[in-house]
Write a protein that holds these residues in place. Structure first.
Motif, PDB file in Angstrom:
ATOM      1  N   ASN A 129      11.050  22.416 -27.166  1.00  8.13           N
ATOM      2  CA  ASN A 129      10.965  23.179 -28.063  1.00  8.13           C
ATOM      3  C   ASN A 129       9.172  23.626 -27.756  1.00  8.13           C
ATOM      4  OD1 ASN A 129      13.724  23.082 -29.208  1.00  8.13           O
ATOM      5  ND2 ASN A 129      12.950  22.483 -30.332  1.00  8.13           N
ATOM      6  N   GLU A 130       9.195  24.083 -26.352  1.00 10.44           N
ATOM      7  CA  GLU A 130       7.495  24.353 -26.686  1.00 10.44           C
ATOM      8  C   GLU A 130       7.334  25.766 -26.529  1.00 10.44           C
ATOM      9  OE1 GLU A 130       5.103  22.200 -27.423  1.00 10.44           O
ATOM     10  OE2 GLU A 130       5.841  20.166 -26.630  1.00 10.44           O
ATOM     11  N   SER A 131       7.973  26.984 -27.004  1.00 10.91           N
ATOM     12  CA  SER A 131       8.015  28.274 -26.148  1.00 10.91           C
ATOM     13  C   SER A 131       6.311  28.478 -27.178  1.00 10.91           C
ATOM     14  CB  SER A 131       8.879  28.694 -27.892  1.00 10.91           C
ATOM     15  OG  SER A 131       8.698  30.230 -27.779  1.00 10.91           O
ATOM     16  N   ALA A 132       5.830  28.011 -27.945  1.00 13.10           N
ATOM     17  CA  ALA A 132       4.307  28.657 -28.848  1.00 13.10           C
ATOM     18  C   ALA A 132       3.435  28.293 -27.656  1.00 13.10           C
ATOM     19  CB  ALA A 132       4.436  28.432 -29.994  1.00 13.10           C
ATOM     20  N   TRP A 133       3.774  27.444 -26.648  1.00 15.08           N
ATOM     21  CA  TRP A 133       2.314  26.441 -25.623  1.00 15.08           C
ATOM     22  C   TRP A 133       2.753  27.072 -24.751  1.00 15.08           C
ATOM     23  CZ3 TRP A 133      -1.977  23.916 -28.483  1.00 15.08           C
ATOM     24  CH2 TRP A 133      -1.360  23.988 -29.763  1.00 15.08           C
ATOM     25  N   ILE A 134       4.329  27.300 -24.379  1.00  9.15           N
ATOM     26  CA  ILE A 134       4.669  27.133 -22.748  1.00  9.15           C
ATOM     27  C   ILE A 134       3.511  28.257 -21.405  1.00  9.15           C
ATOM     28  CG2 ILE A 134       6.350  28.032 -22.808  1.00  9.15           C
ATOM     29  CD1 ILE A 134       6.161  25.366 -20.227  1.00  9.15           C
ATOM     30  N   ASP A 135       3.841  29.575 -22.140  1.00  7.12           N
ATOM     31  CA  ASP A 135       3.181  30.110 -21.331  1.00  7.12           C
ATOM     32  C   ASP A 135       1.505  29.728 -21.271  1.00  7.12           C
ATOM     33  OD1 ASP A 135       5.694  32.107 -21.057  1.00  7.12           O
ATOM     34  OD2 ASP A 135       5.510  32.473 -23.534  1.00  7.12           O
ATOM     35  N   GLY A 136       0.689  29.593 -22.454  1.00  9.13           N
ATOM     36  CA  GLY A 136      -0.298  29.323 -22.379  1.00  9.13           C
ATOM     37  C   GLY A 136      -0.675  28.511 -21.145  1.00  9.13           C
ATOM     38  N   CYS A 137       0.144  27.385 -21.135  1.00  6.63           N
ATOM     39  CA  CYS A 137      -0.072  26.033 -19.859  1.00  6.63           C
ATOM     40  C   CYS A 137       0.289  26.580 -18.893  1.00  6.63           C
ATOM     41  CB  CYS A 137       1.055  25.469 -20.242  1.00  6.63           C
ATOM     42  SG  CYS A 137       1.271  23.587 -19.449  1.00  6.63           S
ATOM     43  N   LEU A 138       1.360  27.077 -18.321  1.00  6.97           N
ATOM     44  CA  LEU A 138       1.801  27.899 -17.254  1.00  6.97           C
ATOM     45  C   LEU A 138       0.782  28.761 -16.977  1.00  6.97           C
ATOM     46  CD1 LEU A 138       5.901  27.992 -17.227  1.00  6.97           C
ATOM     47  CD2 LEU A 138       4.569  26.342 -16.394  1.00  6.97           C
ATOM     48  N   GLY A 139       0.126  29.353 -18.346  1.00  2.00           N
ATOM     49  CA  GLY A 139      -0.833  30.056 -17.214  1.00  2.00           C
ATOM     50  C   GLY A 139      -1.966  29.498 -16.781  1.00  2.00           C
ATOM     51  N   ALA A 140      -2.389  28.404 -17.776  1.00  4.04           N
ATOM     52  CA  ALA A 140      -3.476  27.829 -16.876  1.00  4.04           C
ATOM     53  C   ALA A 140      -3.104  27.722 -15.558  1.00  4.04           C
ATOM     54  CB  ALA A 140      -4.168  26.659 -17.806  1.00  4.04           C
ATOM     55  N   LEU A 141      -1.858  26.673 -15.601  1.00  8.19           N
ATOM     56  CA  LEU A 141      -1.776  26.604 -13.830  1.00  8.19           C
ATOM     57  C   LEU A 141      -1.962  26.980 -12.814  1.00  8.19           C
ATOM     58  CD1 LEU A 141       1.102  23.827 -14.829  1.00  8.19           C
ATOM     59  CD2 LEU A 141      -1.091  23.299 -13.864  1.00  8.19           C
ATOM     60  N   CYS A 142      -1.288  28.709 -13.420  1.00  9.04           N
ATOM     61  CA  CYS A 142      -1.426  29.553 -12.306  1.00  9.04           C
ATOM     62  C   CYS A 142      -2.476  30.282 -12.077  1.00  9.04           C
ATOM     63  CB  CYS A 142      -0.395  30.848 -12.729  1.00  9.04           C
ATOM     64  SG  CYS A 142       0.389  32.133 -12.009  1.00  9.04           S
ATOM     65  N   ALA A 143      -3.489  29.674 -12.854  1.00 11.13           N
ATOM     66  CA  ALA A 143      -5.261  30.383 -12.199  1.00 11.13           C
ATOM     67  C   ALA A 143      -6.170  29.187 -11.624  1.00 11.13           C
ATOM     68  CB  ALA A 143      -5.709  30.837 -13.407  1.00 11.13           C
ATOM     69  N   SER A 144      -5.103  27.687 -11.333  1.00  8.67           N
ATOM     70  CA  SER A 144      -5.971  26.933 -10.765  1.00  8.67           C
ATOM     71  C   SER A 144      -6.846  27.676  -9.221  1.00  8.67           C
ATOM     72  CB  SER A 144      -4.726  25.230 -10.290  1.00  8.67           C
ATOM     73  OG  SER A 144      -4.483  25.587 -11.640  1.00  8.67           O
ATOM     74  N   ARG A 181      10.395  31.098 -21.256  1.00  6.86           N
ATOM     75  CA  ARG A 181       9.625  31.923 -20.140  1.00  6.86           C
ATOM     76  C   ARG A 181       8.975  31.334 -20.641  1.00  6.86           C
ATOM     77  NH1 ARG A 181       6.567  33.851 -24.930  1.00  6.86           N
ATOM     78  NH2 ARG A 181       7.894  34.740 -27.218  1.00  6.86           N
ATOM     79  N   ALA A 182       9.825  29.608 -20.026  1.00 10.79           N
ATOM     80  CA  ALA A 182       9.094  29.727 -18.118  1.00 10.79           C
ATOM     81  C   ALA A 182       9.635  30.164 -16.918  1.00 10.79           C
ATOM     82  CB  ALA A 182       9.602  27.847 -18.456  1.00 10.79           C
ATOM     83  N   ARG A 183      10.660  30.089 -16.794  1.00 11.09           N
ATOM     84  CA  ARG A 183      11.563  31.008 -15.946  1.00 11.09           C
ATOM     85  C   ARG A 183      10.696  32.328 -15.676  1.00 11.09           C
ATOM     86  NH1 ARG A 183      16.492  29.314 -17.544  1.00 11.09           N
ATOM     87  NH2 ARG A 183      16.918  27.626 -16.117  1.00 11.09           N
ATOM     88  N   ALA A 184      10.111  33.019 -16.290  1.00 15.66           N
ATOM     89  CA  ALA A 184       9.371  34.321 -16.458  1.00 15.66           C
ATOM     90  C   ALA A 184       8.236  34.438 -15.160  1.00 15.66           C
ATOM     91  CB  ALA A 184       8.565  34.820 -17.784  1.00 15.66           C
TER      92      ALA A 184
END
Length: 281
Positions: A13-28, A53-56
């Motif tokens: 249930n990390e809908s509020a956090w997952i985009d920020g987490c994956l965005g930071a990973l993608c910007a590594s 959201r993760a699949r997006a």
């Protein structure tokens, strides 16, 4: 020969956090030469749109040559998610990341470089606590972040990583509360490294939530000590001395009072955890 870093990310249930987490990973930053990355998100027992959201993020990771895999599990539970992620991971180096953490651009590259070894090694980043909303939380955090557990060694909360030889020290993750404590104590202090790159980790907000989470953390450490007593030989010798606590208290009396209030309330029966996985939000 190409080698792989696997980032395993359990998410409940990390809908509020997952985009920020994956965005930071993608910007590594790019990994060292000859290394690729895979990010394995394991939504478990979710009642929200964490998985969607993760699949997006798939196309954005593909554009930079990283593989994103989203592995849903109907059953909730972080340790089951970690085991599932490990079962499908191909990485020579494994990093375990919480969904509410934001890695800095250089962190994954520094972890990979540090752990590109045949020896059993463990590494973490330098924690940076995200800005807090409530005044009490700010006071507590200000004092807590000056304690040796945070300022020295490789505490591992939020993110930790290990070499292939390090991960081979145990099989499946045991069904315990504190996976980060268990992982860290499978390595001697000499085998653990804190890299300079940081990550943002959110402190829970409010007195009651701080007490619940602190109680859960204490229970997790006690559980590891009871089930795996041999691991205590690898504990850090960074328990704050009375003299240090006194110096910190004189320097920051308001912060000390907030920290002490939480520490005392942890012993009270009024703050029972809603579940053994309660994160206070």
């Amino acid at each position: 020969m190409t080698r792989t870093l696997s980032v395993i990310l359990p998410a409940h249930n990390e809908s509020a956090w997952i985009d920020g987490c994956l965005g930071a990973l993608c910007a590594s930053d790019p990994l060292p030469e000859g290394w690729l990355a895979e990010v394995i998100v394991v939504p478990n027992g979710c009642r929200d749109d964490t998985a969607a959201r993760a699949r997006a993020w798939d196309e954005r990771f593909s554009l930079r040559g990283w593989h994103l895999l989203v592995e849903e599990r109907a059953e909730g539970g972080k340790l089951g998610a970690l085991n599932h992620g490990d079962a499908v991971a191909r990485g020579d180096v494994r990093a375990y990341l919480d969904a509410d953490v934001l890695v800095s651009p250089p962190l994954l590259a520094e972890l990979t470089e540090t752990l590109a070894t045949e020896a059993p090694r463990y590494a973490g980043g330098t924690p940076k606590i995200a800005p807090q909303q409530q005044r009490f939380t700010r006071l507590y955090t200000r004092f807590w972040t000056r304690l040796p557990f945070v300022t020295t060694g490789a505490p591992g909360f939020g993110i930790f990583a290990m070499s292939a030889a390090g991960r081979a020290r145990w099989g499946d993750w045991p069904d315990i509360i504190s996976d980060d404590t268990f992982a860290r104590l499978n390595f001697t202090p000499q085998e653990r490294t804190r890299v300079g790159a940081g990550y943002s980790w959110p402190m829970v907000e409010g007195f009651a939530n701080l007490v619940r989470v602190r109680r859960r953390q204490n229970a997790g450490v006690d559980e590891v000590a009871a089930i795996f007593p041999d691991l205590l030989a690898n504990a850090d010798s960074n328990r704050p001395s009375k003299a240090l606590v006194l110096r910190l208290a004189l320097r920051d009396p308001a912060g000390f009072l907030a920290y002490a209030a939480v520490a005392l309330a942890v012993r009270s029966p009024l703050f029972h955890n809603r579940s053994r996985w309660d994160r206070g939000r």
